[in-house]
Design a protein around this motif. Structure first.
Motif, PDB file in Angstrom:
ATOM      1  N   SER A  38      93.309   0.901  51.144  1.00 52.30           N
ATOM      2  CA  SER A  38      92.785   2.020  50.730  1.00 52.30           C
ATOM      3  C   SER A  38      94.013   2.910  50.255  1.00 52.30           C
ATOM      4  O   SER A  38      93.693   3.768  49.484  1.00 52.30           O
ATOM      5  CB  SER A  38      92.172   2.505  51.997  1.00 52.30           C
ATOM      6  N   LEU A  39      95.332   2.848  51.137  1.00 58.23           N
ATOM      7  CA  LEU A  39      96.222   3.833  50.830  1.00 58.23           C
ATOM      8  C   LEU A  39      96.531   3.304  49.144  1.00 58.23           C
ATOM      9  O   LEU A  39      97.241   4.104  48.483  1.00 58.23           O
ATOM     10  CB  LEU A  39      97.378   3.740  51.724  1.00 58.23           C
ATOM     11  N   ARG A  40      96.876   1.760  48.980  1.00 65.76           N
ATOM     12  CA  ARG A  40      97.043   1.376  47.815  1.00 65.76           C
ATOM     13  C   ARG A  40      96.059   1.832  46.621  1.00 65.76           C
ATOM     14  O   ARG A  40      96.711   2.425  45.509  1.00 65.76           O
ATOM     15  CB  ARG A  40      96.874  -0.276  47.636  1.00 65.76           C
ATOM     16  N   ALA A  57      91.430  10.059  56.747  1.00 71.88           N
ATOM     17  CA  ALA A  57      91.081  10.801  55.502  1.00 71.88           C
ATOM     18  C   ALA A  57      92.497  11.827  55.046  1.00 71.88           C
ATOM     19  O   ALA A  57      92.631  11.672  53.747  1.00 71.88           O
ATOM     20  CB  ALA A  57      90.156  11.752  55.468  1.00 71.88           C
ATOM     21  N   ARG A  58      93.019  12.354  55.973  1.00 78.30           N
ATOM     22  CA  ARG A  58      94.219  13.317  55.562  1.00 78.30           C
ATOM     23  C   ARG A  58      95.226  12.494  55.088  1.00 78.30           C
ATOM     24  O   ARG A  58      95.986  12.691  53.813  1.00 78.30           O
ATOM     25  CB  ARG A  58      94.676  13.988  56.761  1.00 78.30           C
ATOM     26  N   GLU A  59      95.589  11.007  55.617  1.00 79.95           N
ATOM     27  CA  GLU A  59      96.442  10.357  55.072  1.00 79.95           C
ATOM     28  C   GLU A  59      96.222   9.807  53.719  1.00 79.95           C
ATOM     29  O   GLU A  59      97.074   9.843  52.927  1.00 79.95           O
ATOM     30  CB  GLU A  59      96.789   9.060  55.916  1.00 79.95           C
ATOM     31  N   VAL A  60      94.996   9.546  53.170  1.00 75.41           N
ATOM     32  CA  VAL A  60      94.415   9.174  51.996  1.00 75.41           C
ATOM     33  C   VAL A  60      94.783  10.265  50.951  1.00 75.41           C
ATOM     34  O   VAL A  60      95.322  10.009  49.786  1.00 75.41           O
ATOM     35  CB  VAL A  60      93.064   8.608  51.915  1.00 75.41           C
ATOM     36  N   GLN A  61      94.394  11.518  51.381  1.00 70.05           N
ATOM     37  CA  GLN A  61      94.327  12.631  50.525  1.00 70.05           C
ATOM     38  C   GLN A  61      96.017  12.884  50.337  1.00 70.05           C
ATOM     39  O   GLN A  61      96.093  12.998  49.012  1.00 70.05           O
ATOM     40  CB  GLN A  61      93.826  14.067  51.224  1.00 70.05           C
ATOM     41  N   LEU A  65      97.641  13.086  46.629  1.00 73.22           N
ATOM     42  CA  LEU A  65      98.344  14.235  46.068  1.00 73.22           C
ATOM     43  C   LEU A  65      99.672  13.936  45.616  1.00 73.22           C
ATOM     44  O   LEU A  65     100.350  14.370  44.596  1.00 73.22           O
ATOM     45  CB  LEU A  65      98.556  15.206  47.168  1.00 73.22           C
ATOM     46  N   ASN A  66     100.412  12.642  46.389  1.00 74.19           N
ATOM     47  CA  ASN A  66     101.831  12.440  46.143  1.00 74.19           C
ATOM     48  C   ASN A  66     101.790  11.513  44.762  1.00 74.19           C
ATOM     49  O   ASN A  66     102.822  10.846  44.588  1.00 74.19           O
ATOM     50  CB  ASN A  66     102.571  11.924  47.230  1.00 74.19           C
ATOM     51  N   ASP A 121      85.427  18.973  58.789  1.00 73.12           N
ATOM     52  CA  ASP A 121      85.881  17.632  59.220  1.00 73.12           C
ATOM     53  C   ASP A 121      86.801  17.299  58.204  1.00 73.12           C
ATOM     54  O   ASP A 121      87.355  16.108  57.876  1.00 73.12           O
ATOM     55  CB  ASP A 121      84.886  16.389  59.378  1.00 73.12           C
ATOM     56  N   GLY A 122      87.154  18.404  56.969  1.00 72.56           N
ATOM     57  CA  GLY A 122      87.898  17.980  55.929  1.00 72.56           C
ATOM     58  C   GLY A 122      87.221  17.299  54.882  1.00 72.56           C
ATOM     59  O   GLY A 122      87.710  16.686  53.905  1.00 72.56           O
TER      60      GLY A 122
END
Ligand code: BGC
Length: 699
Positions: A38-40, A57-61, A65-66, A121-122
């Motif tokens: 997912s991060l890829r 979800a925050r990590e994915v976002q 963004l980066n 929940d973002g």
């Protein structure tokens, strides 16, 4: 292109590589894909993820963004009856139960509460409302619908969308809605989930399109294509529905997402494409903007464009639709929704869920046994009376295969047993449930009946009989429920049948009870709501949004049928359903008089009087029939309703204003036309002829 494309979106689009644009069209299923992968995807610039919460979800976002252009990710979830996949959130009644309220404000409030909790929940986006019609109750997803009627479905859906989206999609507690499944998905042949719907496009326009039109007019940000097909054309490749009707005619300017694996299914389930590339080309050219789960679309679409087999402008248009919605949602300024900290499952939200459940309880028969008295000795029977799984039904953290955590349900919730024990003298005997097992004990239930003044028998269905791919051929009460009911009735004690189920079931002898009450799946406090109604703390207000067949072989029994040559019935069953659309009693009574219609101003009026001794809420329903028309038109169809609270002896005149199109039909050439001539206007308590005042007028 989206109707109004901002400079920001144009600039962004011009900076994106082909790979980044195609990635924007992909929605990645987090749970199946796993964290690393997912991060890829997030680094590649995937436009959206579904079913991911909290820190994941925050990590994915943050990863998105980066990435090179830092376009924020849109997070989607099936928050279809509250944010119910989060096990601490508020759980509302199902859409079907909510439809029993016929109350637009209840639907709007359900949407608002859900939006607040999802945003907190973002997350940004719910795959709701579901606008398919349930004209065949054998379908496994009836519980997710607003019932059988296009008008009621459209009204409730528009209200729910307003609740989700508020006045401003970028507000901290607004989320995007998704009108699904476009279109005629509930009409699949034999009610077999995701099969072909053997309907014509004229029929689609007449019956299935109106609720979706209301969703567009309500500003619904996204649409989801159905799994199925119309007369052999999968919706995923249906440019007539997706481009001509949805965008050109209805003016939709949000984005379209496919349903789960819809592109893959073109190859391996529907067999209209040889391989992933052909499927990708068909889906993209038909007008799907975002692709749910079929991540092979990414490689295919890039290859197709590079080889000159797919125009890059198709990709640009899709990405433009997606970025425009992201912009409207304010994601470029504030990628994470903030919601209202502390609101998930808060008391105020639970109060809203309880109110929706109360208002949904529908009383269909009562010989005076209800309301129960506090001093009566009540025997409560049936496993669904104390089974929070059954009470919740589909699309909560229990039912979802990905979620389904193996921990007990999170309190607070109230089962029927708990609700009734708070209000009266109740002995509970499980007896049996919808699925027979070794804990069934009919004898114990029957012997307890000796000491009871009255018996409440809770019947229904359970999750293994509900949901996608769980259509039923047989709608009878399953397991030993019916035998137990007959035995309880034979004790000579008054029996009240209560239905805690996902849909109308064929009650057969269980309808010969002293009272019949429908609760469907009432959510978190459904048990309390039902108990309050049984004990008369609350006079029932529910009206059926769907008709009940006597027998599975009697379907379809929806009220707005076309006239038939040889009558509407089978030779071995009555023509009428067991219970009809719009039916529902209260503890008071209403009388209608003085129906008028002014054909020039298209204004109707009718007077309603509360003739009972309690205050009550009446749902005033108006139907129309076109007397002679160039194509067959329904024997009646709902064109308006209003709810009015009346004190004993109070009388009110209710007025309705219509538009010309309320009397129009879809002609043989698929055009909406008003054919002049005589119409019958009907107003009253339900869709049943005996409940309606009628008059004739000419347009
Ligand atoms: C259902 C949709 C749902 C989607 C995402 C599909 O199986 O048909 O209604 O929104 O999954 O969970």
């Amino acid at each position: 292109m989206a109707k109004q494309v901002s400079q920001r979106v144009k600039t962004l689009l011009s900076q994106m590589t082909l790979e980044e644009k195609v990635a924007q069209m992909i929605q990645v299923p987090y749970a199946q894909t796993g964290r690393e992968e997912s991060l890829r995807w997030a680094k590649l610039g995937a436009g959206s993820f579904l079913h991911v919460l909290g820190d994941n979800a925050r990590e994915v976002q943050q990863t998105a963004l980066n990435s090179r252009l830092g376009i924020p990710v849109l997070f989607g979830i099936d928050a279809v009856r509250g944010h119910a996949l989060n096990d601490h959130a508020t759980i509302f009644p199902t859409q079907l139960a909510c439809a029993c309220t016929w109350d637009r404000e209840i639907a709007r409030e359900m949407g608002r509460v859900t939006a607040r909790e999802v945003a907190t929940d973002g997350l940004h986006w719910t795959f709701s409302p579901l606008l398919c019609l349930s004209r065949d109750p054998r379908w496994g997803r009836v519980n997710e619908t607003f019932g059988e009627d296009p008008y009621l479905t459209g009204e409730m859906a528009a209200a729910l969308i307003h609740g989700y989206q508020g006045d401003d999609l970028s507000a901290p507690e607004s989320i995007a809605a998704c009108a699904k499944h476009y279109i005629a998905y509930g009409e699949a042949t034999g009610a077999r989930d995701a099969y072909d719907s053997e309907v014509t496009y004229r029929k689609v326009r007449e019956v299935f399109l109106p609720p979706f039109k209301k969703a567009v007019d309500a500003g619904c940000a996204t649409f989801m294509t159905a799994y199925g097909s119309i007369d052999g054309t999968p919706l995923t490749v249906d440019s007539y529905m997706l481009k001509k009707i949805l965008r050109e005619e209805m003016g939709f300017d949000g984005f379209v997402i496919t349903d789960w694996m819809n592109v893959t299914s073109l190859v391996d389930k529907q067999f209209v494409a040889h391989d992933a590339d052909e499927a990708a080309k068909l889906a993209a050219e038909a007008g799907n903007d975002m692709i749910m789960s079929s991540t092979e679309f990414y490689e295919s679409a890039i290859r197709l464009v590079k080889e000159g087999k797919l125009s890059e402008s198709v990709i640009d248009e899709a990405v433009c639709h997606i970025l425009t919605v992201k912009e409207r949602m304010g994601l470029f300024e504030q990628p994470e929704k903030v919601g209202v900290p502390g609101c998930i499952g808060c008391e105020a939200h639970q109060a809203s869920a309880l109110e929706a459940a109360r208002r949904s309880i529908t009383l269909l028969k009562n010989d005076g046994v209800l309301p129960l008295k506090k001093e009566q000795k009540v025997l409560l029977v049936g496993k669904n009376a104390d089974d929070i799984w059954a009470q919740y039904g589909d699309w909560t953290y229990f039912s979802h295969p990905l979620w389904n955590p193996d921990h007990p349900a999170v309190r607070p919730y109230t089962t029927v047993k708990e609700g009734m024990e708070r209000l009266g003298q109740v002995t509970y005997m499980p007896g049996c449930g919808p699925v027979a097992d070794e804990s069934d004990d009919l004898c114990a239930a029957l012997s307890a009946a000796k000491d009871a003044d009255v018996i409440v028998h809770v019947v229904g269905d359970v999750m293994t009989q509900v949901g996608e791919g769980r259509d039923r051929a047989d709608l009878d009460l399953s397991g030993s429920q019916l035998s137990l009911h007959k035995a309880l009735k034979n004790t000579g004690k008054p029996v009240i049948t209560v239905l805690v189920s996902s849909k109308p079931l064929c009650l057969k002898d269980a309808a010969n009870a002293n009272a019949v009450v429908v609760a469907f799946n009432g959510g978190q406090h459904g048990g309390q709501a039902l108990a309050e109604v049984l004990y008369g703390h609350f006079s029932p207000t529910g009206r059926l949004p769907i008709s009940f067949p006597h027998h599975a072989g009697q379907v379809p029994v929806y009220y707005n049928q076309l006239p038939g040559w040889h009558g509407a019935s089978y030779c071995d069953l009555p023509a009428a359903p067991l219970y009809a659309f719009g039916e529902g009693l209260s503890y008071t009574s209403f009388v209608y008089s003085g129906l008028t219609m002014n054909a020039d101003t298209l204004t109707a009026a009718v007077t309603v009087e509360n003739t009972g001794s309690l205050s009550g809420l009446e749902t005033v329903q108006v139907y129309v029939r076109d007397v002679v028309s160039s194509v067959l038109t329904p024997i009646k169809r709902l064109i308006g309703y209003q709810q009015v609270q009346l004190a004993p002896s109070e009388k009110k005149e209710i007025t309705f204003r219509f538009e010309k199109n309320d009397f129009a039909l879809i002609n043989r050439r698929e055009k909406t036309v008003l054919e002049k001539g005589e119409f019958i206007l009907m107003a009253g308590h339900s869709s049943k002829d005996e409940d309606l005042l009628k008059l004739s007028f000419t347009l």
